[in-house]
Design a protein around this motif. Structure first.
Motif, PDB file in Angstrom:
ATOM      1  N   GLN A  75      33.491  41.014  34.902  1.00 22.57           N
ATOM      2  CA  GLN A  75      34.781  40.717  35.536  1.00 22.57           C
ATOM      3  C   GLN A  75      34.535  39.379  36.611  1.00 22.57           C
ATOM      4  O   GLN A  75      35.320  38.590  36.475  1.00 22.57           O
ATOM      5  N   GLU A  76      33.356  39.085  37.106  1.00 23.09           N
ATOM      6  CA  GLU A  76      33.033  37.779  37.946  1.00 23.09           C
ATOM      7  C   GLU A  76      33.166  36.533  36.764  1.00 23.09           C
ATOM      8  O   GLU A  76      33.569  35.798  37.260  1.00 23.09           O
ATOM      9  N   LYS A  79      36.763  36.035  35.795  1.00 24.10           N
ATOM     10  CA  LYS A  79      37.498  35.523  37.054  1.00 24.10           C
ATOM     11  C   LYS A  79      37.093  33.875  36.895  1.00 24.10           C
ATOM     12  O   LYS A  79      37.850  33.131  37.109  1.00 24.10           O
ATOM     13  N   ARG A  83      39.740  30.761  36.216  1.00 26.02           N
ATOM     14  CA  ARG A  83      39.919  29.793  37.554  1.00 26.02           C
ATOM     15  C   ARG A  83      39.794  28.377  36.874  1.00 26.02           C
ATOM     16  O   ARG A  83      40.435  27.390  36.999  1.00 26.02           O
TER      17      ARG A  83
END
Length: 107
Positions: A75-76, A79, A83
């Motif tokens: 998930q990191e 993300k 971005r």
């Protein structure tokens, strides 16, 4: 298994449970310091021994916990990727706007 090993294992287990899966990725040194303090305390009070140094060399988790850690890391990464994609889109749109402005001035 000696009493010292048993005391240390219990201290390690108890301390590791205080941290979330994500913290094992981002705060390894803090976790290692917490485990060292817990082991030192346990061995001093239960085994009358002093721990001068302790190094966390590997961590083994249940499959379920490892899956959670992996999902957190994925998930990191997702993300971060989103971005970066957003930043690229913003730059491309900015270039398009400037191109349009320049072309309108030329005509």
């Amino acid at each position: 298994e000696t009493s010292f090993v048993r005391f240390a294992r219990q201290a390690i287990s108890n301390t590791a449970q205080l941290f979330t899966p994500g913290q094992f990725w981002h705060k390894r040194s803090e976790i290692e310091a917490g485990i060292q303090a817990a082991v030192a305390d346990a061995l001093l009070h239960q085994g009358h021994a002093r721990v001068d140094d302790l190094q966390l060399m590997r961590a083994g988790f249940s499959d379920k916990y490892e899956d959670i850690i992996l999902r957190v890391q994925l998930q990191e990464q997702l993300k971060t990727t989103k971005r970066y994609n957003l930043t690229v889109t913003e730059v491309l749109k900015s270039v398009d706007i400037r191109r349009s402005e320049t072309e309108s001035q030329i005509m």
